[in-house]
Write an enzyme that holds these catalytic residues in place. Sequence first.
Site, PDB file in Angstrom:
ATOM      1  N   ASN A  42      -3.515   5.577  -0.035  1.00  0.00           N
ATOM      2  CA  ASN A  42      -3.804   5.264  -1.567  1.00  0.00           C
ATOM      3  C   ASN A  42      -3.845   6.853  -2.169  1.00  0.00           C
ATOM      4  O   ASN A  42      -4.733   7.565  -1.695  1.00  0.00           O
ATOM      5  CB  ASN A  42      -4.951   4.215  -1.709  1.00  0.00           C
ATOM      6  N   GLU A  44      -5.414   8.310  -5.841  1.00  0.00           N
ATOM      7  CA  GLU A  44      -6.171   7.923  -6.903  1.00  0.00           C
ATOM      8  C   GLU A  44      -6.046   8.931  -8.131  1.00  0.00           C
ATOM      9  O   GLU A  44      -5.214   9.953  -7.869  1.00  0.00           O
ATOM     10  CB  GLU A  44      -7.642   7.887  -6.648  1.00  0.00           C
ATOM     11  N   CYS A  53      -2.168   1.766  -4.510  1.00  0.00           N
ATOM     12  CA  CYS A  53      -2.731   1.598  -3.149  1.00  0.00           C
ATOM     13  C   CYS A  53      -1.641   2.074  -2.151  1.00  0.00           C
ATOM     14  O   CYS A  53      -0.543   2.286  -2.287  1.00  0.00           O
ATOM     15  CB  CYS A  53      -2.730   0.031  -3.107  1.00  0.00           C
ATOM     16  N   GLU A  55      -0.588   0.273   0.392  1.00  0.00           N
ATOM     17  CA  GLU A  55       0.611  -0.749   0.791  1.00  0.00           C
ATOM     18  C   GLU A  55       1.689  -0.499  -0.193  1.00  0.00           C
ATOM     19  O   GLU A  55       3.027  -0.297   0.345  1.00  0.00           O
ATOM     20  CB  GLU A  55       0.111  -2.059   0.639  1.00  0.00           C
TER      21      GLU A  55
END
Length: 130
Positions: A42, A44, A53, A55
């Site tokens: 991830n 940010e 994220c 995934e």
Amino acid sequence: MEKEKLIELAKSVRKRAYVPYSNFAVGAVVVSKKGEVYTGCNVENASYGLTVCAERNAIFKAVSEGEREFSLLVVVGDTEGPCMPCGACRQVIREFGSDIKIIAANLSGESKETTIAELLPEAFDYNDLK
Ligand code: THU
């Protein structure tokens, strides 16, 4: 690559997560039907909603390398039970197949095997668009 090795790989990419705001690091691995392996963590942003994220980063990396079909996605986070993919990631995973296996794991050695069809029933699917 076998399940335990894929979980270990997801744990190692998790260490690269850029998480100054939540401090919650996630690692993911996606395996294509060709057998190639792609990782993601991830990332940010100070504008929180721009966070991506683990995934989705793994899948987008794979798609940008020419992949379209996946057999398995592994996700690891430091959660109580197995770290389950969020709703947005479920939709993105589902875009590339309804038969994709999911292994959700945590740092305590717990894991759960499921499928994207189970995690996102009655999904919005581009094949259904008229
Ligand atoms: N996160 C993921 O990477 N994957 C998920 O499926 C759930 C949430 C990240 C987003 C954010 O950086 C942090 O976890 C806390 O929500």
